[in-house]
Scaffold this active site. Structure first.
Site, PDB file in Angstrom:
ATOM      1  N   GLY A 205      31.120  89.607  55.346  1.00 47.31           N
ATOM      2  CA  GLY A 205      32.546  89.817  55.097  1.00 47.31           C
ATOM      3  C   GLY A 205      32.798  90.883  54.051  1.00 47.31           C
ATOM      4  N   GLN A 206      33.870  91.620  54.255  1.00 48.91           N
ATOM      5  CA  GLN A 206      34.300  92.621  53.271  1.00 48.91           C
ATOM      6  C   GLN A 206      34.711  91.950  51.956  1.00 48.91           C
ATOM      7  OE1 GLN A 206      34.118  95.801  53.213  1.00 48.91           O
ATOM      8  NE2 GLN A 206      35.455  96.276  51.475  1.00 48.91           N
ATOM      9  N   LYS A 207      34.957  90.647  52.008  1.00 50.96           N
ATOM     10  CA  LYS A 207      35.296  89.905  50.781  1.00 50.96           C
ATOM     11  C   LYS A 207      34.235  90.166  49.704  1.00 50.96           C
ATOM     12  CE  LYS A 207      36.534  86.378  48.046  1.00 50.96           C
ATOM     13  NZ  LYS A 207      35.513  85.416  47.899  1.00 50.96           N
TER      14      LYS A 207
ATOM     15  N   GLY B 254      37.783  82.624  56.694  1.00 46.33           N
ATOM     16  CA  GLY B 254      37.032  83.860  56.456  1.00 46.33           C
ATOM     17  C   GLY B 254      35.661  83.782  57.121  1.00 46.33           C
ATOM     18  N   HIS B 255      34.981  82.646  56.936  1.00 49.78           N
ATOM     19  CA  HIS B 255      33.671  82.462  57.563  1.00 49.78           C
ATOM     20  C   HIS B 255      33.794  82.419  59.091  1.00 49.78           C
ATOM     21  CE1 HIS B 255      32.930  80.286  53.597  1.00 49.78           C
ATOM     22  NE2 HIS B 255      31.951  81.164  53.606  1.00 49.78           N
TER      23      HIS B 255
HETATM   24  P1  AMP Z   1      29.583  82.693  51.268  1.00 48.11           P
HETATM   25  O1  AMP Z   1      29.534  81.385  51.982  1.00 48.11           O
HETATM   26  O2  AMP Z   1      30.621  82.767  50.206  1.00 48.11           O
HETATM   27  O3  AMP Z   1      28.222  83.175  50.846  1.00 48.11           O
HETATM   28  O4  AMP Z   1      30.072  83.747  52.358  1.00 48.11           O
HETATM   29  C1  AMP Z   1      29.389  83.911  53.577  1.00 48.11           C
HETATM   30  C2  AMP Z   1      29.927  85.121  54.287  1.00 48.11           C
HETATM   31  O5  AMP Z   1      31.315  84.938  54.543  1.00 48.11           O
HETATM   32  C3  AMP Z   1      29.800  86.411  53.449  1.00 48.11           C
HETATM   33  O6  AMP Z   1      29.444  87.470  54.299  1.00 48.11           O
HETATM   34  C4  AMP Z   1      31.191  86.571  52.903  1.00 48.11           C
HETATM   35  O7  AMP Z   1      31.526  87.913  52.602  1.00 48.11           O
HETATM   36  C5  AMP Z   1      32.035  86.051  54.054  1.00 48.11           C
HETATM   37  N1  AMP Z   1      33.363  85.654  53.561  1.00 48.11           N
HETATM   38  C6  AMP Z   1      33.638  84.790  52.564  1.00 48.11           C
HETATM   39  N2  AMP Z   1      34.976  84.741  52.342  1.00 48.11           N
HETATM   40  C7  AMP Z   1      35.542  85.615  53.225  1.00 48.11           C
HETATM   41  C8  AMP Z   1      36.878  86.029  53.484  1.00 48.11           C
HETATM   42  N3  AMP Z   1      37.902  85.555  52.799  1.00 48.11           N
HETATM   43  N4  AMP Z   1      37.071  86.952  54.446  1.00 48.11           N
HETATM   44  C9  AMP Z   1      36.025  87.462  55.154  1.00 48.11           C
HETATM   45  N5  AMP Z   1      34.740  87.109  54.958  1.00 48.11           N
HETATM   46  C10 AMP Z   1      34.496  86.194  54.005  1.00 48.11           C
END
Ligand code: AMP
Length: 295
Positions: free
Chosen positions: A158-160, A47-48
């Site tokens: 991410g849309q997540k 995802g990242h």
């Molecule tokens: P985080 O490390 O969880 O703060 O996420 C960092 C970025 O990655 C944020 O913009 C999240 O929305 C994105 N992100 C996390 N998981 C996913 C995923 N499964 N699909 C798309 N983007 C993601």
């Protein structure tokens, strides 16, 4: 003829100090590059890396930040247990096209005496905000700090974390930050589970059960696309799907307007089905955009 070997890309340098990051960005600008930025908390998964790849496509100098931001965790949440995997993250970032990793030391982000916060408005109140009261204030504060250091032209999210993207878009507009916000599609495991750094904490049995959130979203999507308009009935069906899967706690299940995050009382056009549940100690979030029949 010597056999061709696929060379691993060189891992990008890691800046831990604000000044180092500023100089690297200034140098890239001087060379005529635009700056793309992907803020993360590390423990990188596909995802990242999809965000880093999207950032790299435009030929910009790509900065990836890795920082587990304490102010976005509540006192009872998993800040201490959050996975930290810098070496692997560096390799994954290199393969995806990052030019610089900014992994700031804590005192760079929150210098001694730090007391200023960025307080978001009502968009931060429903859904996750109702269960994590200071979460979005922490997110806005750290993202504003990172933006002030990196000065990106474009930032990728991410849309997540759909609510986070909506809140940050608002912040950028409200605080007159000249930064384009790009939101990339949610990346799932093969069986449909939304990828998350927190999935690693699930036991094998919990991992199986975790799919119930995705299944609940699919139930809602199918009913909405079939023209069902009774939101209460759809949410009750989602709840059943989750409770039938085993012991889980539901924070919320909502069907909302994807821009205002207000409940969709009579779905017409694009809606977002979203939910957050807890399985054991692990909190999972997921969402789906659904095009419903317009009147
Ligand atoms: P985080 O490390 O969880 O703060 O996420 C960092 C970025 O990655 C944020 O913009 C999240 O929305 C994105 N992100 C996390 N998981 C996913 C995923 N499964 N699909 C798309 N983007 C993601």
């Amino acid at each position: 003829m010597a056999a061709m070997t696929k060379e691993e890309p060189t891992a990008p340098p890691v800046a831990t100090r604000e000044g180092e990051a500023r100089s690297a960005v200034a140098e890239a600008r001087k060379a005529g590059r635009s700056i793309a930025f992907v803020p993360t908390m590390g423990a990188l998964h596909a995802g990242h890396t999809s965000l880093i790849e999207a950032a790299d496509k435009g030929g910009a100098f790509v900065v990836v930040s890795i920082y587990v931001n304490p102010t976005q965790f509540g006192p009872m949440e998993d800040f201490n247990e959050y996975p930290r995997t810098l070496d692997a993250d560096r390799e994954a970032s290199a393969r995806a096209g990052a030019d610089l990793i900014f992994a700031p030391a804590h005192d760079e982000m929150y210098p001694p005496g730090d007391q200023t916060r960025v307080r978001p408005g009502p968009l931060s109140e429903p859904m996750c905000g109702a269960f994590r009261p200071d979460h979005f204030e922490g997110v806005c504060t750290v993202v504003a700090k990172l933006f002030n250091i990196v000065h990106p032209d474009v930032a990728y999210f991410g849309q997540k974390d759909a609510q986070q993207a909506v809140v940050l878009r608002r912040m950028v507009r409200d605080l007159c930050m000249p930064i384009q916000i790009e939101v990339c599609p949610l990346v799932r495991e093969e069986d449909g589970l939304a990828m998350s750094s927190r999935n690693a904490k699930l036991t094998a049995a919990q991992r199986k059960q975790a799919l119930c959130l995705y299944k609940a979203l699919c139930t809602a999507r199918d009913r909405l696309m079939a023209g069902e308009q009774t939101i209460g009935g759809i949410i009750a069906a989602m709840r059943d799907t989750i409770m039938e899967s085993g012991p889980a706690e539901i924070d919320y299940l909502s069907i909302v307007d994807p821009e205002t995050l207000e409940p969709a009382r009579k779905p017409a056009g694009l809606v977002m089905v979203a939910g957050a549940i807890r399985i054991g100690e692990t909190r999972l979030i997921d969402n789906m955009l659904v095009e419903t029949i317009r009147d």
